[in-house]
Scaffold this motif. Sequence first.
Motif, PDB file in Angstrom:
ATOM      1  N   LEU A  78      21.773  -0.634  52.321  1.00 40.21           N
ATOM      2  CA  LEU A  78      21.175   0.686  52.134  1.00 40.21           C
ATOM      3  C   LEU A  78      19.898   0.868  52.958  1.00 40.21           C
ATOM      4  CD1 LEU A  78      21.749   1.240  48.304  1.00 40.21           C
ATOM      5  CD2 LEU A  78      23.056   2.153  50.229  1.00 40.21           C
ATOM      6  N   ILE A  79      19.615  -0.086  53.822  1.00 38.78           N
ATOM      7  CA  ILE A  79      18.504   0.042  54.761  1.00 38.78           C
ATOM      8  C   ILE A  79      19.115   0.369  56.115  1.00 38.78           C
ATOM      9  CG2 ILE A  79      16.565  -1.128  55.865  1.00 38.78           C
ATOM     10  CD1 ILE A  79      16.333  -2.803  53.266  1.00 38.78           C
ATOM     11  N   GLN A  80      18.798   1.551  56.613  1.00 39.35           N
ATOM     12  CA  GLN A  80      19.431   2.070  57.825  1.00 39.35           C
ATOM     13  C   GLN A  80      18.398   2.254  58.936  1.00 39.35           C
ATOM     14  OE1 GLN A  80      22.899   2.862  57.915  1.00 39.35           O
ATOM     15  NE2 GLN A  80      22.875   1.778  55.967  1.00 39.35           N
ATOM     16  N   PHE A  81      18.861   2.177  60.161  1.00 38.96           N
ATOM     17  CA  PHE A  81      18.005   2.344  61.323  1.00 38.96           C
ATOM     18  C   PHE A  81      18.444   3.593  62.077  1.00 38.96           C
ATOM     19  CE2 PHE A  81      18.332  -2.088  60.207  1.00 38.96           C
ATOM     20  CZ  PHE A  81      16.995  -2.455  60.111  1.00 38.96           C
ATOM     21  N   PHE A  82      17.486   4.446  62.412  1.00 39.61           N
ATOM     22  CA  PHE A  82      17.748   5.679  63.132  1.00 39.61           C
ATOM     23  C   PHE A  82      16.947   5.674  64.424  1.00 39.61           C
ATOM     24  CE2 PHE A  82      18.569   6.648  58.721  1.00 39.61           C
ATOM     25  CZ  PHE A  82      19.659   7.503  58.751  1.00 39.61           C
ATOM     26  N   SER A  83      17.425   6.416  65.377  1.00 43.42           N
ATOM     27  CA  SER A  83      16.665   6.620  66.610  1.00 43.42           C
ATOM     28  C   SER A  83      15.540   7.606  66.300  1.00 43.42           C
ATOM     29  CB  SER A  83      17.577   7.196  67.694  1.00 43.42           C
ATOM     30  OG  SER A  83      16.806   7.682  68.764  1.00 43.42           O
ATOM     31  N   ALA A  84      14.384   7.380  66.881  1.00 41.43           N
ATOM     32  CA  ALA A  84      13.277   8.320  66.694  1.00 41.43           C
ATOM     33  C   ALA A  84      13.682   9.717  67.152  1.00 41.43           C
ATOM     34  CB  ALA A  84      12.049   7.831  67.450  1.00 41.43           C
ATOM     35  N   ARG A  85      14.603   9.814  68.111  1.00 41.41           N
ATOM     36  CA  ARG A  85      15.082  11.120  68.601  1.00 41.41           C
ATOM     37  C   ARG A  85      15.796  11.907  67.498  1.00 41.41           C
ATOM     38  NH1 ARG A  85      16.540   7.664  72.942  1.00 41.41           N
ATOM     39  NH2 ARG A  85      18.601   7.550  72.026  1.00 41.41           N
ATOM     40  N   PRO A 111      17.764  10.783  48.839  1.00 40.87           N
ATOM     41  CA  PRO A 111      16.426  10.503  49.338  1.00 40.87           C
ATOM     42  C   PRO A 111      16.370   9.159  50.051  1.00 40.87           C
ATOM     43  CG  PRO A 111      16.524  10.103  46.989  1.00 40.87           C
ATOM     44  CD  PRO A 111      17.868  10.651  47.398  1.00 40.87           C
ATOM     45  N   GLY A 112      15.574   9.115  51.098  1.00 40.22           N
ATOM     46  CA  GLY A 112      15.341   7.874  51.824  1.00 40.22           C
ATOM     47  C   GLY A 112      13.847   7.701  52.053  1.00 40.22           C
ATOM     48  N   LEU A 113      13.378   6.470  51.917  1.00 39.98           N
ATOM     49  CA  LEU A 113      11.972   6.148  52.105  1.00 39.98           C
ATOM     50  C   LEU A 113      11.773   5.587  53.508  1.00 39.98           C
ATOM     51  CD1 LEU A 113       9.077   5.651  50.959  1.00 39.98           C
ATOM     52  CD2 LEU A 113       9.911   3.414  50.220  1.00 39.98           C
ATOM     53  N   ILE A 114      10.854   6.167  54.260  1.00 41.74           N
ATOM     54  CA  ILE A 114      10.558   5.677  55.605  1.00 41.74           C
ATOM     55  C   ILE A 114       9.775   4.362  55.457  1.00 41.74           C
ATOM     56  CG2 ILE A 114       9.479   6.190  57.833  1.00 41.74           C
ATOM     57  CD1 ILE A 114      11.830   8.095  56.984  1.00 41.74           C
ATOM     58  N   ARG A 115      10.395   3.262  55.855  1.00 43.97           N
ATOM     59  CA  ARG A 115       9.786   1.934  55.704  1.00 43.97           C
ATOM     60  C   ARG A 115       9.016   1.496  56.951  1.00 43.97           C
ATOM     61  NH1 ARG A 115       9.204   0.158  50.643  1.00 43.97           N
ATOM     62  NH2 ARG A 115      11.131   0.311  49.492  1.00 43.97           N
ATOM     63  N   GLU A 116       9.546   1.860  58.132  1.00 43.94           N
ATOM     64  CA  GLU A 116       8.905   1.411  59.366  1.00 43.94           C
ATOM     65  C   GLU A 116       9.188   2.410  60.480  1.00 43.94           C
ATOM     66  OE1 GLU A 116       9.092  -2.404  62.409  1.00 43.94           O
ATOM     67  OE2 GLU A 116       9.964  -2.591  60.412  1.00 43.94           O
ATOM     68  N   VAL A 117       8.187   2.627  61.317  1.00 41.66           N
ATOM     69  CA  VAL A 117       8.335   3.488  62.483  1.00 41.66           C
ATOM     70  C   VAL A 117       7.939   2.662  63.700  1.00 41.66           C
ATOM     71  CG1 VAL A 117       7.573   5.588  63.646  1.00 41.66           C
ATOM     72  CG2 VAL A 117       7.857   5.585  61.161  1.00 41.66           C
ATOM     73  N   ALA A 118       8.895   2.446  64.573  1.00 45.46           N
ATOM     74  CA  ALA A 118       8.628   1.741  65.830  1.00 45.46           C
ATOM     75  C   ALA A 118       8.714   2.762  66.958  1.00 45.46           C
ATOM     76  CB  ALA A 118       9.640   0.613  66.020  1.00 45.46           C
ATOM     77  N   GLU A 119       8.531   2.311  68.167  1.00 47.85           N
ATOM     78  CA  GLU A 119       8.502   3.236  69.297  1.00 47.85           C
ATOM     79  C   GLU A 119       9.785   4.062  69.404  1.00 47.85           C
ATOM     80  OE1 GLU A 119       7.880   2.799  74.026  1.00 47.85           O
ATOM     81  OE2 GLU A 119       6.557   1.644  72.719  1.00 47.85           O
ATOM     82  N   GLU A 120      10.927   3.414  69.264  1.00 51.00           N
ATOM     83  CA  GLU A 120      12.200   4.114  69.440  1.00 51.00           C
ATOM     84  C   GLU A 120      13.048   4.199  68.175  1.00 51.00           C
ATOM     85  OE1 GLU A 120      13.245   5.758  72.182  1.00 51.00           O
ATOM     86  OE2 GLU A 120      11.277   5.315  73.013  1.00 51.00           O
ATOM     87  N   SER A 121      12.632   3.521  67.085  1.00 51.79           N
ATOM     88  CA  SER A 121      13.478   3.518  65.886  1.00 51.79           C
ATOM     89  C   SER A 121      12.672   3.765  64.619  1.00 51.79           C
ATOM     90  CB  SER A 121      14.218   2.186  65.768  1.00 51.79           C
ATOM     91  OG  SER A 121      13.311   1.151  65.466  1.00 51.79           O
ATOM     92  N   VAL A 122      13.392   4.251  63.604  1.00 46.76           N
ATOM     93  CA  VAL A 122      12.817   4.526  62.290  1.00 46.76           C
ATOM     94  C   VAL A 122      13.695   3.816  61.264  1.00 46.76           C
ATOM     95  CG1 VAL A 122      12.257   6.325  60.611  1.00 46.76           C
ATOM     96  CG2 VAL A 122      11.943   6.769  63.061  1.00 46.76           C
TER      97      VAL A 122
END
Length: 157
Positions: A78-85, A111-122
Amino acid sequence: MTEQVQSDSAVLLHFDLKLEDGTLAESTRRENKPALFRLGDTSLSAALEQQLLGLHTGDKKTFSLEADAAFGPVNPDLIQFFSARDFAASGGVPEVGTIMLFTGINGSEMPGLIREVAEESVTVDFNHPLAGRKVWFDIDVLAINPQLEDTNAYSAG
């Protein structure tokens, strides 16, 4: 004989839900809005229902539930990675700690909780916020199988 909570009862109660460090995670008392639950409808965990069985109107009870019996363990799926785009159309990349609604494949929102924001991924966590945590409940049973029109009296006073 006084009515007691059974496996198919509706129960109107106040509760405080606390974490191991004593932090108040949720409270119906804060806004004086009691919660109405129906046992057996799968909205409560089996362990929580077990704690309510046999209680009477006016009873108070404090107990804890381990993570697996409360909100379940953290599920890494249930932890997913998205492109910042992916966030460009919704106003840009959100901040860590933001809770956002996402539309699932079937059209339902979750609902999803934003855990980490990197340069290209969330990184977005769709686990329940209390998953993986032991919790403490402090409950007051206000009514068992209340008439719906009577529940307003409980939230008013």
